[in-house]
Design an enzyme around this catalytic site. Structure first.
Site: not given
Ligand code: NAD
Length: 282
Positions: A140, A190
């Site tokens: 990511h 996140n």
């Protein structure tokens, strides 16, 4: 295992940044997309990014030419058959990614690793669509890739140590900082960042303070370089809402419920900078 060649599926915002990061570090990259126009745009974006490095004297003109020379593009997925590491950075859509994973699994060499740059889809779920779940992992990256150091390395339930070690090593090799994380909704960044932004929207909705006051408070009180509402405008209110829904659905915990004001603003089309209006007007 040593990774010598990189394939990337999806040449959008993230795909071209990832291609640049590997090419600058000396790796040959094959970049694919369903849209030829996206590939042209990606090469232009990489060229522009490298040109800025040349202007700042961080790269010579000759080095720039060899970096560009290492990036090859094609709309034919089959040309990726011989890469050692394939990074999937296509549109965030489960059905689309499952289809890509099935197709590339059938085509790649048996020992090739498949990584996904997904922000919200379960790595274990993508891995299950392949015949090599031990060789599937999350990488990511953060936007803009050439600038941001962090790569969250996401281990699915079946990801092997061998796969993790190879991906961890190559992430360091390209000058990035990997952090190892178990597969879970929102991973780490996140999971922490989006609820904070969502809470800022609750604060605004409850009239605790104005958007500017909330942002100033977080900048001055927490040393954040940008306030949460201005950051939300930058990221996109729709993207923030999508992540909150992933957390809410994934954990079934009411602490992740999206702020009603966020939902309403998305419904109204106030998506932030990209539509000229969010918590601020642009
Ligand atoms: P984007 O829309 O800019 O690019 C996606 C690209 O995928 C497009 O060029 C599209 O043509 C291509 N594509 C669609 N279907 C395809 C297919 N079947 N085969 C090949 N290419 C295909 O999206 P993005 O922002 O670059 O996001 C890509 C991935 O990265 C997503 O999974 C997203 O969640 C993740 N991500 C995005 C960010 C960000 O800030 N934008 C940050 C971290 C992770």
């Amino acid at each position: 295992m040593e990774i010598r060649s990189i394939g990337i599926v999806g040449a959008g915002t993230m795909g071209n940044g990832i291609a640049q990061a590997f090419a600058v570090s000396g790796y040959p990259v094959l970049l694919t997309d369903v849209a030829a126009a996206q590939l042209d745009r990606a090469v232009k974006t990489i060229d522009g990014g490298l040109e800025r490095l040349v202007k700042r004297e961080k790269l010579s003109v000759a080095e720039k030419a060899s970096v560009i020379g290492r990036v090859r593009t094609t709309t034919d997925l089959n040309e990726l058959a011989n890469v050692d590491l394939l990074i999937e950075a296509a549109t965030e859509n489960l059905a689309l990614k499952l289809d890509i994973f099935k197709r590339i699994d059938a085509m790649l060499n048996a020992d090739a690793i498949i990584a996904s740059n997904t922000s919200s889809i379960s790595i274990s779920r993508l891995a299950a669509a392949t015949s090599r779940p031990d060789k599937v992992i999350g990488m990511h990256f953060f936007n803009p890739v050439p600038v941001m150091q962090l790569v969250e390395i996401i281990r699915g339930l079946a990801t092997s140590d061998r796969t993790f070690n190879a991906v961890d090593a190559i992430t360091r090799q390209i000058g990035k900082a990997p952090v190892k994380i178990k597969n879970s909704p929102g991973f780490v960044v996140n999971r922490l960042l989006c609820p904070m932004i969502n809470e800022a929207v609750f604060a605004l909705q409850e009239g605790l303070a104005t958007a500017t006051e909330i942002d100033d408070a977080m900048k001055l009180g927490c040393n954040h370089p940008i306030g949460p509402l201005a950051l939300c405008d930058l990221v996109g209110l729709d993207v923030e809402l999508a992540v909150m829904n992933v957390l809410f659905d994934g954990f079934k915990d009411s602490k992740y419920r999206p702020a009603p004001l966020l939902v309403e603003m998305v419904e109204a089309g106030y998506l932030g900078r990209k539509t000229g209006r969010g918590f601020y007007t642009y």
